[in-house]
Design an enzyme around this catalytic site. Structure first.
Site, PDB file in Angstrom:
ATOM      1  N   SER A   1       1.658   1.402  -7.151  1.00 33.02           N
ATOM      2  CA  SER A   1       1.876   2.310  -5.906  1.00 33.02           C
ATOM      3  C   SER A   1       2.118   3.684  -6.686  1.00 33.02           C
ATOM      4  O   SER A   1       1.188   4.076  -7.393  1.00 33.02           O
ATOM      5  CB  SER A   1       3.111   1.870  -5.067  1.00 33.02           C
TER       6      SER A   1
ATOM      7  N   GLU B   1      -3.596  -2.725   2.094  1.00 32.20           N
ATOM      8  CA  GLU B   1      -2.247  -2.164   1.620  1.00 32.20           C
ATOM      9  C   GLU B   1      -1.510  -1.611   2.898  1.00 32.20           C
ATOM     10  O   GLU B   1      -0.382  -2.162   2.974  1.00 32.20           O
ATOM     11  CB  GLU B   1      -2.687  -0.661   0.753  1.00 32.20           C
TER      12      GLU B   1
ATOM     13  N   HIS C   1       0.374  -4.122   0.963  1.00 35.87           N
ATOM     14  CA  HIS C   1       1.028  -3.443  -0.383  1.00 35.87           C
ATOM     15  C   HIS C   1       2.345  -4.449  -0.678  1.00 35.87           C
ATOM     16  O   HIS C   1       2.944  -4.825  -0.102  1.00 35.87           O
ATOM     17  CB  HIS C   1       1.399  -2.131   0.235  1.00 35.87           C
TER      18      HIS C   1
END
Length: 496
Positions: free
Chosen positions: A194, A323, A415
């Site tokens: 991320s 995600e 995610h």
């Protein structure tokens, strides 16, 4: 059985004592050295300064507990358990090694940068423990850095990109000290997820970082290149909210907790329209993060990569398939009867691109309007970056992958879901919440195995992007799905 003696190693500032997990010399044994400062505490006169090398100490310093974190209270911004630890000395590293003190071992080194949108996250997560990589003969380091405005905000009279300078200082610490933990400073791989993945790409495109690492792996990269004018505008808004002048002295007069509380308001869109806020986020990116300052970062990262910066450094990058699709799940009922083209038009008004995008994403379209909108956010923020970076690097050694296994508890390949598979820590706290009670062992073997192979040998085990642009390794696809797709990110090309 006698407990193994706590390991002690000598590094540049002094000696540190860690702790064995398992018996020294036995299979799977790993020593952890936690909370070692790579810079002095960024408080007082050093609050908005560039990181300064730690002062030496006498005797043996205990390194058996995680150090203070820049994150002050885990607000749940990530799906990863990332504890906050109080204290001032927030610039520290954690080292996990199977051979502490063996300076001749020269094992490859993995340095991990945590995510959290550049405003949150912690290197003290149990998911970032390097035990599994240690079993593969890899010394592992997790690092901290200043977050939010303190790390990245524009301040007249203060060094820019302080969080980026923290990354560089931590990597310089690795160069100077990792041999004491059995690592080879000439075989360093940086990795992150991320915002941490964005950090990896930022460092890859920075000439100032080169020589500090030899390969890179970026998971779900949130790549941020804040323009200088936007950075100044955000700081001016924050100063106004805090009631101070937008200078170093002005911001230094405001307690850290106050600025942290106000930074979200300064970075938020002023529109009351929720969709306008989403459009602004997708077009402008995250408000706090690496800034094009004309010093460390002179141009957008993609431009640097296209110009050949970092072309000698092997890179693996990829994303999960959905995600942020989870963010639209709550609207499934309301969107059930809304035509997908009409709904997507609120975010993607250009008709030709919208039509092509929907045609390329037919499989997602069958899952409903909410799924398409969530995938569009995912594609815009994460998946397009893979293609842009891989294409920009041309013939440079680059590998792409996708993580497709859907969470049994959260529906999507969402995610953060790939992180415990990458670290091979399926039994760690918090994993069951997003991966279920019986996450597939074979998937962890495949994902972690590819990561370990890349750190050790510089090749994750599938064809390079340059050999056939678009070629993508698929992790966790359905049984009928091939492990390799000829163009695994074809569905995002209408957005490029």
């Amino acid at each position: 059985m006698t407990e193994p003696e706590d390991p002690v190693v000598s590094i540049a500032p002094g000696r540190v004592r860690g702790r064995w997990r398992g018996t020294s010399g036995s299979a799977g044994a790993s020593a952890a050295f936690l909370g070692i400062p790579f810079a002095q505490a960024p408080v007082g006169d050093l609050r908005f300064a560039a990181p300064l090398a730690p002062e030496p100490w006498d005797g043996i310093r205990d390194a058996v507990a995680y150090g203070a974190t820049a994150q002050r209270g885990d607000n749940g911004i990530t799906l990863i358990p990332e504890p906050s630890v109080p204290g001032d000395s927030t610039l520290n590293v954690n080292v996990f090694t199977p051979v502490p003190g063996d300076t001749a071992a020269a094992l490859p080194v993995l340095v991990y940068i945590h995510g959290g949108g550049f405003v949150s996250g912690s290197p003290a997560s149990p998911w970032y423990d390097g035990r599994a990589f240690n079993s593969d003969g890899i010394v592992t380091v997790s690092i901290s850095y200043r977050l939010g405005f303190d790390g990245f905000g524009h301040i007249a009279g203060a060094p820019s990109n302080r969080g980026v300078r923290d990354w560089l200082a931590a990597l310089e610490w690795v160069q100077q000290n990792i041999a004491a933990f059995g690592g080879d400073p000439g075989r360093v791989t940086i990795a992150g997820q991320s915002a941490g993945g964005g950090a990896v790409l930022t460092l890859l495109g920075m000439p100032a970082a080169h020589g500090l690492f030899q390969s890179a792996w970026a998971l779900s990269s949130a790549l941020v290149d804040v323009p200088r004018e936007r950075a100044r505008t955000l700081s001016a808004k924050l100063a106004n909210l805090a009631g101070v002048s937008p200078t170093r002295d002005g911001f230094a007069s405001v307690p850290e907790a106050t600025l942290t509380a106000l930074q979200n308001a300064a970075g938020a869109t002023e529109s009351k329209d929720a969709l306008a806020g989403v459009r602004a986020l997708l077009s402008d990116g995250l408000p706090w993060g690496p800034t094009i300052d004309g010093d460390l970062i002179t141009r957008p990262t993609i431009e640097s990569l296209r110009a050949g910066v970092g072309s000698e450094i092997p890179l693996v990058l990829g994303t999960t398939d959905d995600e942020f699709t989870m963010t639209t799940d709550g609207a499934k009922g309301r969107l059930r009867f809304v035509p997908v083209g009409f709904a997507l038009g609120k975010l993607l008004p250009e008709p030709t691109a919208r039509k092509a995008y929907l045609a390329d994403g037919a499989a997602q379209r069958r899952k409903g309007t909410a799924a398409v909108l969530g995938r569009y956010v995912t594609d815009t923020m994460f998946r397009t970056t893979v293609v842009q970076v891989a294409d920009a690097r041309g013939a440079a050694p680059t590998w792409a992958y996708r993580f497709c296994w859907p969470s049994p508890t959260r529906t999507w390949a969402l995610h953060c879901l790939d992180v415990p598979f990458w670290f091979d820590c399926l039994d760690a706290d918090g994993v069951a919440a997003i991966a279920g009670e019986a996450p597939p062992r074979a998937l962890a073997d495949a994902v972690h195995g590819a990561a370990a192979a890349f750190v050790r040998d510089g090749d994750p085990g599938w064809p390079e992007w340059a050999s056939a642009p678009g070629v993508t390794r698929i992790f966790g696809g359905e049984a009928s799905h091939p492990d390799i797709e000829a163009d695994g990110y074809a569905s995002v090309r209408a957005l490029l």
